[in-house]
Scaffold this active site. Structure first.
Site, PDB file in Angstrom:
ATOM      1  N   GLU A   1      -5.393  -8.601   1.032  1.00  6.85           N
ATOM      2  CA  GLU A   1      -6.050  -8.274   2.306  1.00  6.85           C
ATOM      3  C   GLU A   1      -7.525  -8.023   2.055  1.00  6.85           C
ATOM      4  OE1 GLU A   1      -4.452  -4.990   4.613  1.00  6.85           O
ATOM      5  OE2 GLU A   1      -2.402  -5.667   4.240  1.00  6.85           O
TER       6      GLU A   1
ATOM      7  N   GLU B   1       0.800  -1.227   0.000  1.00  6.06           N
ATOM      8  CA  GLU B   1       0.000   0.000   0.000  1.00  6.06           C
ATOM      9  C   GLU B   1       0.830   1.273   0.000  1.00  6.06           C
ATOM     10  OE1 GLU B   1      -2.819  -0.222   3.213  1.00  6.06           O
ATOM     11  OE2 GLU B   1      -3.912  -1.858   2.288  1.00  6.06           O
TER      12      GLU B   1
HETATM   13  C1  FCB Z   1      -4.457  -2.005   5.595  1.00  2.00           C
HETATM   14  C2  FCB Z   1      -3.078  -2.331   6.120  1.00  2.00           C
HETATM   15  C3  FCB Z   1      -3.071  -3.349   7.220  1.00  2.00           C
HETATM   16  C4  FCB Z   1      -4.239  -3.161   8.168  1.00  2.00           C
HETATM   17  C5  FCB Z   1      -5.536  -3.070   7.402  1.00  2.00           C
HETATM   18  C6  FCB Z   1      -6.756  -2.942   8.275  1.00  2.00           C
HETATM   19  O1  FCB Z   1      -4.454  -0.734   5.050  1.00  2.00           O
HETATM   20  O2  FCB Z   1      -2.262  -2.813   5.082  1.00  2.00           O
HETATM   21  O3  FCB Z   1      -1.829  -3.278   7.866  1.00  2.00           O
HETATM   22  O4  FCB Z   1      -4.016  -2.092   8.969  1.00  2.00           O
HETATM   23  O5  FCB Z   1      -5.482  -1.987   6.534  1.00  2.00           O
END
Ligand code: FCB
Length: 453
Positions: A358, A172
């Site tokens: 994620e 990110e």
């Molecule tokens: C993302 C991050 C991760 C976590 C999630 C909820 O942006 O990569 O580390 O904090 O959000």
């Protein structure tokens, strides 16, 4: 709703990877152990008012000491893969730039154990924990940090080689650049659009320069990058709102994916924010446009976007949604936005295979009689898996899905107040308890006719 996919779903086949994800700073603790140097997050946590409850990463989930039990836990879930990050501050000595053998040994233990158990290792090289000594020289605003990252990537890839199945350069970059250098809500807490854009360019460049270095050491490994997307939907069909939404998406999404895929930045932003553009040297965009084996996508929610109020500094504004479901962190639950994002990106770009690296929900979880009934998270995961399935059926190449997160952890500026784990962590006793979502995830994975591992 429980977690369930049809037995003939593309996600239930042997070539689809299921995993859980974490990041070093969020779980490890022991942030001064064995020569680990200070990171920008250690420093940021010490600044009053930056992190809820003044929480810090000193202990976190104590994974530094409990890693073996945590790997048992991971294995017990029946996942095919585990996505973790390596803490740069554990690896390179700040004084003379030498390699900290103890830092490498810590990850040797973890990675060897995962290899022994046939759990694929997905490593992120940078999940936001820049060594503070680099920040002291300007951090991601200083072009020298690019080379420092490439050197660090070389150390890791030369050491671990193909014991790591998948290398991700950056998690990110949007968050590192904009939250860290433009909005000041993440470390290092700087605040200007110009700095945000410069940091973003250096992060992307560091990715582009590191990829060939990693490949040189690990011809077989998968090498890629992880981007986060919060796609914007227009609040109305008015030309002003539609235009603001386009700017929002160009600034937040395409500013990152377009240079990676096409070697150019969105021209709309170049024109609108001309005064804030980063310094870009000849050849940078070609380097950023390096071939990658996969693109990781992190998805949690969408945004609703409207034209700004007349005296606003921004060219768009976000419109809070009231009558819809939210998670405990205030993010709207909108699984169709994931489906739309995937099919849209696939239409616009010539994408490499995708991993959902994620996806997950923060819930106000409570441990009652040894159980955590996180029904909302179960529903969230189910709906998003179906969105991924639908995108795959419509031709998007998606090779895997990682739930965020293995366990509750340090949620950055929210400290320990927000719980994203499928496993509950009691921070007093460090006891881990599988939530209902973890039980359901395990059942889903075990119901596959092929067991991948
Ligand atoms: C993302 C991050 C991760 C976590 C999630 C909820 O942006 O990569 O580390 O904090 O959000």
């Amino acid at each position: 709703m429980t977690l369930k996919l049809d037995i003939d779903s593309p996600l239930m086949q042997a070539d689809f990877t299921f995993g859980v994800a974490t990041a070093a700073f969020q779980i490890e603790g022991a942030n001064t152990a064995e020569g680990r140097c200070e990171s920008i997050w250690d420093k940021f946590c010490q600044q009053p008012g930056k992190v809820v409850n003044a929480d810090d990463g000193a202990v976190a989930c104590d994974h530094f000491h409990l890693w073996r039990e945590d790997i048992d836990l991971i294995e017990s879930l029946g996942v095919d893969a585990y996505r973790l990050s390596i803490a740069w501050p554990r690896i390179i000595n700040p004084i003379d730039g030498s390699i900290n053998a103890k830092g490498l040994a810590f990850y040797d233990n973890i990675i060897n154990e995962l290899n022994a158990r046939n759990i694929k290792v997905f490593v992120t090289l940078y999940h936001w924990d820049l060594p503070q000594y680099l920040e002291d020289n300007g951090g991601w605003l200083n072009r020298d940090t690019v080379q420092a990252f490439v050197d660090y990537a070389e150390v890791i890839s030369a050491h671990f080689k193909e014991r790591i199945y998948s290398y991700c350069t950056f998690n990110e970059p949007w968050c590192s650049a904009y939250l860290g250098y433009q909005y000041a809500v993440h470390a290092p807490g700087k605040k200007s659009r110009k700095m945000g854009l410069q940091a973003a360019h250096h992060l992307l460049l560091a990715h582009g320069l590191a990829v060939p270095v990693i490949r040189r050491h690990c011809a077989e490994a998968q090498v890629g990058i992880v981007l986060n997307f919060t796609p914007g939907d227009s609040a109305s069909n008015s030309p002003a709102d539609l235009q603001a939404t386009q700017i929002y998406n160009d600034y937040n999404s395409h500013w990152f994916i377009q240079p990676l895929m096409q070697g150019s930045y969105p021209s709309s932003i170049e024109q609108l924010y001309a005064e804030d553009l980063p310094v870009i040297e000849a050849g940078d965009l070609d380097q950023i446009n390096v071939d990658i084996d996969y693109l990781g996508i992190n998805f949690y929610t969408r945004a609703v976007v409207a034209a700004p109020d007349s005296n606003a500094d921004e060219l768009f504004q976000l419109v809070p949604q009231t009558d819809v479901e939210h998670t405990d962190i205030g993010w709207e639950v909108r699984p169709t936005a994931l489906y739309t994002l995937l099919t849209e990106l696939n239409r616009i770009y010539s994408l490499p295979p995708i991993y959902i690296t994620e996806n997950g929900a923060a819930c106000d979880d409570h441990l009652l009689d040894g159980q955590v009934d996180d029904q909302q998270r179960c529903d969230y995961l189910q709906q998003h898996l179906l969105a991924v399935e639908r995108a795959v059926r419509e031709g998007v190449t998606i090779k895997g899905y990682f739930a965020w997160s293995l366990m509750d952890n340090f949620e950055w500026a929210e400290g320990y107040s927000k719980r994203f784990g499928i496993v509950y962590v009691d921070y007093q006793s460090q006891q881990r308890t599988l939530k209902k979502s973890a039980h359901n995830y395990r059942k889903l994975l075990n119901s596959r006719s092929f067991i991948n591992r």
